[in-house]
Design a protein around this motif. Structure first.
Motif, mmCIF file in Angstrom:
data_model
loop_
_atom_site.group_PDB
_atom_site.id
_atom_site.type_symbol
_atom_site.label_atom_id
_atom_site.label_comp_id
_atom_site.label_asym_id
_atom_site.label_seq_id
_atom_site.Cartn_x
_atom_site.Cartn_y
_atom_site.Cartn_z
ATOM 1 N N ILE A 51 0.861 -1.217 0.041
ATOM 2 C CA ILE A 51 0.076 0.036 -0.052
ATOM 3 C C ILE A 51 1.130 1.277 0.174
ATOM 4 C CG2 ILE A 51 -1.668 1.427 1.588
ATOM 5 C CD1 ILE A 51 -2.768 -1.490 2.300
ATOM 6 N N ASP A 52 2.016 1.308 0.813
ATOM 7 C CA ASP A 52 2.722 2.415 0.727
ATOM 8 C C ASP A 52 3.697 2.635 -0.451
ATOM 9 O OD1 ASP A 52 1.954 2.746 3.677
ATOM 10 O OD2 ASP A 52 3.693 1.682 4.300
ATOM 11 N N ILE A 53 4.022 1.567 -1.019
ATOM 12 C CA ILE A 53 4.630 1.737 -2.390
ATOM 13 C C ILE A 53 3.654 2.297 -3.507
ATOM 14 C CG2 ILE A 53 5.891 0.431 -3.957
ATOM 15 C CD1 ILE A 53 7.080 -1.271 -2.101
ATOM 16 N N ALA A 54 2.426 1.702 -3.393
ATOM 17 C CA ALA A 54 1.395 2.144 -4.439
ATOM 18 C C ALA A 54 1.236 3.623 -4.248
ATOM 19 C CB ALA A 54 0.260 1.213 -4.109
ATOM 20 N N LEU A 55 0.982 4.102 -2.808
ATOM 21 C CA LEU A 55 0.834 5.416 -2.589
ATOM 22 C C LEU A 55 1.797 6.275 -2.771
ATOM 23 C CD1 LEU A 55 -1.639 5.078 0.452
ATOM 24 C CD2 LEU A 55 -2.449 5.613 -2.038
ATOM 25 N N GLY A 64 14.109 -6.474 -10.067
ATOM 26 C CA GLY A 64 13.613 -6.907 -11.583
ATOM 27 C C GLY A 64 12.252 -6.597 -11.609
ATOM 28 N N LEU A 65 11.424 -7.536 -12.022
ATOM 29 C CA LEU A 65 9.963 -7.392 -12.353
ATOM 30 C C LEU A 65 8.978 -7.768 -11.084
ATOM 31 C CD1 LEU A 65 9.864 -8.473 -16.216
ATOM 32 C CD2 LEU A 65 10.008 -5.799 -15.156
ATOM 33 N N ASP A 66 9.638 -8.487 -10.153
ATOM 34 C CA ASP A 66 8.858 -8.903 -9.135
ATOM 35 C C ASP A 66 8.102 -8.048 -8.421
ATOM 36 O OD1 ASP A 66 10.147 -11.357 -9.538
ATOM 37 O OD2 ASP A 66 10.957 -11.789 -7.569
ATOM 38 N N ARG A 67 6.788 -8.347 -7.884
ATOM 39 C CA ARG A 67 5.757 -7.400 -7.362
ATOM 40 C C ARG A 67 5.014 -6.302 -8.189
ATOM 41 N NH1 ARG A 67 10.541 -7.342 -4.081
ATOM 42 N NH2 ARG A 67 10.363 -8.849 -2.139
ATOM 43 N N TYR A 68 5.513 -6.170 -9.545
ATOM 44 C CA TYR A 68 5.229 -5.043 -10.251
ATOM 45 C C TYR A 68 3.533 -5.180 -10.315
ATOM 46 C CZ TYR A 68 4.085 -2.098 -14.275
ATOM 47 O OH TYR A 68 3.705 -0.989 -15.021
ATOM 48 N N LEU A 69 3.056 -6.498 -10.605
ATOM 49 C CA LEU A 69 1.621 -6.699 -10.914
ATOM 50 C C LEU A 69 0.801 -6.329 -9.612
ATOM 51 C CD1 LEU A 69 0.004 -7.180 -13.559
ATOM 52 C CD2 LEU A 69 0.118 -9.560 -12.860
ATOM 53 N N LEU A 73 -2.078 -3.460 -9.076
ATOM 54 C CA LEU A 73 -3.382 -3.528 -8.387
ATOM 55 C C LEU A 73 -3.640 -2.838 -7.285
ATOM 56 C CD1 LEU A 73 -5.891 -5.589 -9.143
ATOM 57 C CD2 LEU A 73 -4.755 -7.112 -7.715
ATOM 58 N N ASN A 74 -2.734 -2.733 -6.482
ATOM 59 C CA ASN A 74 -2.960 -1.953 -5.124
ATOM 60 C C ASN A 74 -3.215 -0.493 -5.328
ATOM 61 O OD1 ASN A 74 -2.010 -3.000 -2.334
ATOM 62 N ND2 ASN A 74 -1.622 -4.424 -3.892
ATOM 63 N N ARG A 75 -2.251 -0.145 -6.421
ATOM 64 C CA ARG A 75 -2.381 1.215 -6.967
ATOM 65 C C ARG A 75 -3.917 1.451 -7.794
ATOM 66 N NH1 ARG A 75 2.162 2.082 -9.868
ATOM 67 N NH2 ARG A 75 3.357 2.261 -7.925
ATOM 68 N N LEU A 76 -4.363 0.682 -8.340
ATOM 69 C CA LEU A 76 -5.760 0.786 -9.031
ATOM 70 C C LEU A 76 -6.811 0.739 -7.985
ATOM 71 C CD1 LEU A 76 -5.244 -1.552 -12.219
ATOM 72 C CD2 LEU A 76 -5.382 0.770 -12.062
ATOM 73 N N MET A 164 2.599 -12.833 -17.192
ATOM 74 C CA MET A 164 2.163 -12.421 -15.944
ATOM 75 C C MET A 164 2.713 -12.786 -14.447
ATOM 76 S SD MET A 164 -1.814 -12.498 -16.865
ATOM 77 C CE MET A 164 -2.410 -11.594 -15.384
ATOM 78 N N LEU A 165 3.175 -14.062 -14.649
ATOM 79 C CA LEU A 165 3.709 -14.417 -13.478
ATOM 80 C C LEU A 165 5.092 -13.916 -13.270
ATOM 81 C CD1 LEU A 165 3.648 -16.616 -11.141
ATOM 82 C CD2 LEU A 165 4.641 -18.494 -12.864
ATOM 83 N N ILE A 166 5.994 -13.497 -14.417
ATOM 84 C CA ILE A 166 7.317 -12.864 -14.200
ATOM 85 C C ILE A 166 6.928 -11.378 -13.608
ATOM 86 C CG2 ILE A 166 8.760 -11.526 -15.470
ATOM 87 C CD1 ILE A 166 8.494 -13.646 -17.747
ATOM 88 N N LEU A 167 5.927 -10.957 -13.553
ATOM 89 C CA LEU A 167 5.638 -9.685 -12.867
ATOM 90 C C LEU A 167 5.213 -9.738 -11.461
ATOM 91 C CD1 LEU A 167 3.716 -7.872 -15.599
ATOM 92 C CD2 LEU A 167 6.008 -7.665 -15.188
ATOM 93 N N LEU A 168 5.230 -10.882 -11.161
ATOM 94 C CA LEU A 168 4.825 -11.330 -9.509
ATOM 95 C C LEU A 168 6.055 -11.940 -8.948
ATOM 96 C CD1 LEU A 168 1.052 -12.716 -9.752
ATOM 97 C CD2 LEU A 168 1.997 -10.320 -8.797
ATOM 98 N N ARG A 169 6.481 -13.136 -9.661
ATOM 99 C CA ARG A 169 7.664 -13.936 -8.821
ATOM 100 C C ARG A 169 8.450 -14.452 -10.244
ATOM 101 N NH1 ARG A 169 5.921 -16.917 -4.106
ATOM 102 N NH2 ARG A 169 6.140 -15.045 -2.996
ATOM 103 N N SER A 170 9.551 -13.760 -10.461
ATOM 104 C CA SER A 170 10.224 -14.352 -11.706
ATOM 105 C C SER A 170 10.689 -15.723 -11.590
ATOM 106 C CB SER A 170 11.536 -13.185 -12.034
ATOM 107 O OG SER A 170 10.872 -12.009 -12.178
#
Length: 388
Positions: A51-55, A64-69, A73-76, A164-170
């Motif tokens: 939440i803190d990162i999204a805000l 890398g790309l981990d957590r991006y997705l 989603l939190n930001r949306l 999509m999985l790459i954007l969560l946990r490579s």
């Protein structure tokens, strides 16, 4: 997507797929009551961090790309007036968990799959947390299921799930991709099955080659970076500074776990990952009022989860000779799921010395459940054959 599958297969599944919804919503109500007393944070640890990162409250160096997705989603949710005191972020994982169980049912064709939230109730706890783990399990399972679908065109959807999985946990995406590619290579080499699978296999191989060539420029750079990072990290956690830091943080250099023999220490780490927390230790904590960090409800479900896990361990030990025959009778897609989820065991045993939150042990525990289920099915089939 869950509603589509539920409606389509209702005659085969009945109301069992709704079990995860019922358990998760009950736990959410109990959690909300517990947190309303003010001694337990509504969002804790990584939940609040997303939440803190999204805000934009905090900045974290990208890994890398981990957590991006999940951050997206939190930001949306946070920025489009659907936050509603955080309730959507608490409930968003429930349909993901329901779809995960439905996909596993489609792979293993056994209605006992729907008992996962009963046998391993901590999965339901994870479904009411703002964490990315359940979507990671879901995308891993979907990638496997779609890859093994009879319609070769479904492999495109499998590739999309992997992206999509790459954007969560490579690393999870890499493991699933390696397993699937190994299976298709193995099928090419099995001459005695060539006639049965040649047409579908040829179509899937052509689609894979097309996508591989299309993404080769970006794929090459990404794989090179991942390989370099993994090599550095493996050396870090096993060979020097990182290993010492892990021992200090995880076991405080306790001589019972730090012998100086890294093979012995890492073996202990694998055992710790598999069997901890021991139900008795959670029970002692419950007697003393439960965890101040995660709350009483979390500890109650943790105790139930670990108790059931130990019962599953006992069942596997009693039927240890049937593990391999039962596994051999498992479908290729079922084996792929077991391989990919089982890979969490060595990865987190090495990188975190086997001491981590239960959410990172859940894939391993699901594997234990699946193997126990397959043994039960194997014994049932053998009994029927004997009667015949």
């Amino acid at each position: 997507k869950f509603l589509y599958y539920y409606k389509k297969y209702y005659k085969h599944t009945g109301i069992y797929p709704l079990l995860i919804y019922f358990i998760s919503l009950c736990l959410f109500i109990l959690f909300s009551i517990e947190s309303s007393f003010g001694q337990l944070a509504y969002f804790e640890s990584d939940e609040q961090k997303y939440i803190d990162i999204a805000l934009g409250r905090i900045w974290e160096a990208p890994s890398g790309l981990d957590r991006y997705l999940w951050i997206l989603l939190n930001r949306l949710i946070l920025n489009y007036d659907i936050y509603i005191d955080g309730i959507p972020l608490k409930l968003i994982n429930i349909p993901f968990a329901a779809l995960l169980i439905m996909v596993l049912w489609r792979i293993f064709k056994d209605k006992r799959i729907f008992l996962i939230p009963v046998i391993l109730p901590y999965l339901a706890i994870l479904s009411i947390k703002n964490l990315r783990d359940i979507p990671i399990f879901l995308l891993s399972a979907l990638s496997v299921y779609l890859f093994h679908h009879p319609k070769p065109i479904k492999i495109i959807l499998s590739i999309i799930c992997l992206l999509m999985l790459i954007l969560l946990r490579s690393f999870a995406a890499i493991i699933v991709a390696v397993i699937l590619l190994s299976q298709i290579l193995f099928l090419h080499l099995k001459k005695h099955k060539k006639i049965k699978i040649s047409k579908i296999l040829r179509q899937k191989t052509i689609i894979l080659i097309i996508f591989f060539l299309m993404g080769l420029p970006l794929l090459g750079q990404w794989i090179s970076k991942i390989n370099t990072d993994l090599y550095k990290y493996f050396n870090y956690v096993t060979g020097g500074e990182g290993y010492e830091l892990i021992l200090q943080k995880r076991v405080n250099n306790d001589s019972r776990y730090v012998s100086g023999n890294k093979f012995r220490d890492l073996t202990v780490a694998h055992i710790r990952y598999a069997v901890t927390p021991i139900p008795s230790s959670v029970w002692v904590r419950l007697i003393n009022g439960g965890s101040k960090y995660w709350g009483l409800l979390d500890d109650i479900i943790l105790f139930a989860n670990q108790t059931m896990l130990y019962i599953l361990f006992g069942y596997l030990i009693i039927n240890i000779r049937k593990i391999w025959p039962a596994f051999r009778q498992t479908s290729s897609s079922g084996r792929a799921i077991i391989y990919s989820f089982l890979s969490y065991w060595p990865i987190y045993s090495i990188s975190l010395y086997g001491i981590t939150h239960l959410r990172l042990k859940m894939p391993f525990q699901i594997v234990i459940f699946l193997i126990a289920m397959r043994i039960s099915e194997f014994k049932k089939n053998n009994h029927v054959n004997l009667i015949k």
